[in-house]
Design a protein around this motif. Structure first.
Motif: not given
Length: 318
Positions: A184-191, A197-207
């Motif tokens: 599963a770690a390899a799949l998470r690294d691919l994602v 993902i980090d930028q999206l997480e930050s953008d949603y936190a702002g929303f």
């Protein structure tokens, strides 16, 4: 955004925080509000409507002209009045966005992946670049410059894009299945290598920071002001849309725990349901068509976010 002391303070704070551009905001209004009611509005009433977002007549006229050049809208002249309707191309783009913006909270995943392989020599460089850019807007991540992938893409939108660019017979679109014997770690690294993902997480936190105070303020009101509800609904969908259309909408299994995107979708659904009726009342009192007031919303409107209350059913039961 700090929690406002009065609901009247909500709009100025959000206009400053969201900072919508006129052309993009008009696209939001057409997609969220006008298209479900037929997709046509008299320019004069649209100008009056957009004034509630502090947009001048000149800015609205200029923006509508540009949307016509971009094939979102088309003009019909009746006497001295101009009516702007959504074009077929615009309708297709709105429909693709509709499937993402108003999707139900729960999304299943069959653990399959769409893989799109782009030949280096079969497609001109300029077309390849546009294809990669447009696939990015559809949520695809780049494994390499010639291999893009997505675990749950909008197949209708992908085939439409390939046809528009004339490359349907020059790329390979296939379906793959994840072999669970891999880690599963390899799949998470691919994602994380394919999507920010980090930028999206930050953008949603702002929303969430901007619109949770809105929910708290309105949920305490016994009666809701229709004008306020329409403006807040539009700003919310506009802000949510800007983030969501950069979000690949990955299955929960591929995302961090307590993903801010899911919390943002839940807040948007709940707030939309809360203010939908008064906001619809205001919209239908403000906008005019060549035949008079806006017609009732089409049935698909009531399927948003997994289901809205249908006023027509309520009236039939009375």
């Amino acid at each position: 955004m700090a929690r406002p002391r009065r609901t009247e303070d909500l709009v100025p704070q959000l206009l400053q925080a969201v900072g919508p551009r006129a052309k993009s905001l008009i696209i939001t209004v057409y997609g969220d509000a006008i298209l479900p009611h037929g997709g046509t509005a008299w320019l004069g009433s649209l100008i009056d409507l957009m004034a509630h977002f502090d947009l001048s007549e000149r800015i609205v006229r200029t923006s509508v002209f540009r949307l016509c050049k971009d094939d979102w809208l088309a003009n019909t002249q009746i006497g001295r009045r101009s009516f702007y309707r959504v074009t077929e191309s615009g309708r297709e783009r709105f429909t693709a966005a509709e499937r993402r913006i108003y999707a139900p909270l729960a999304r299943g995943w069959d653990r399959g992946w769409h893989m799109l392989l782009i030949g280096q020599s079969a497609i001109p460089a300029e077309t390849r670049e546009k294809l990669r850019r447009e696939l990015g807007w559809l949520g695809f991540g780049a494994v390499s410059p010639t291999v893009l992938t997505h675990p749950s893409c909008d197949e209708v939108a992908v085939h439409r894009l390939l046809g528009e660019l004339g490359v349907a017979d020059k790329v390979v679109l296939m379906k793959a299945t994840h072999d669970r014997s891999g880690g599963a770690a390899a799949l998470r690294d691919l994602v994380r290598s394919c999507w920010d993902i980090d930028q999206l997480e930050s953008d949603y936190a702002g929303f969430l920071a901007r619109f949770r105070p809105v929910w708290q303020a309105l949920d305490e009101q016994e009666t809701l002001d229709p004008r306020l509800c329409f403006v807040l609904r539009t700003l919310m969908i506009h802000d949510f849309r800007r983030i969501l259309l950069r979000d690949p909408m990955l299955p929960p299994e591929l995302l961090p725990p307590d993903w801010n995107g899911q919390a943002s979708r839940m807040l948007t659904r709940n707030l939309y349901r809360l203010i939908r009726r008064p906001s619809e009342s205001f919209l239908m009192s403000e906008l005019k068509t060549a035949d008079g007031p806006l017609p009732e919303a089409l049935q698909y409107f009531y399927a948003r976010f997994g289901g809205l209350d249908d006023d027509r059913a309520d009236r039939a039961a009375d």
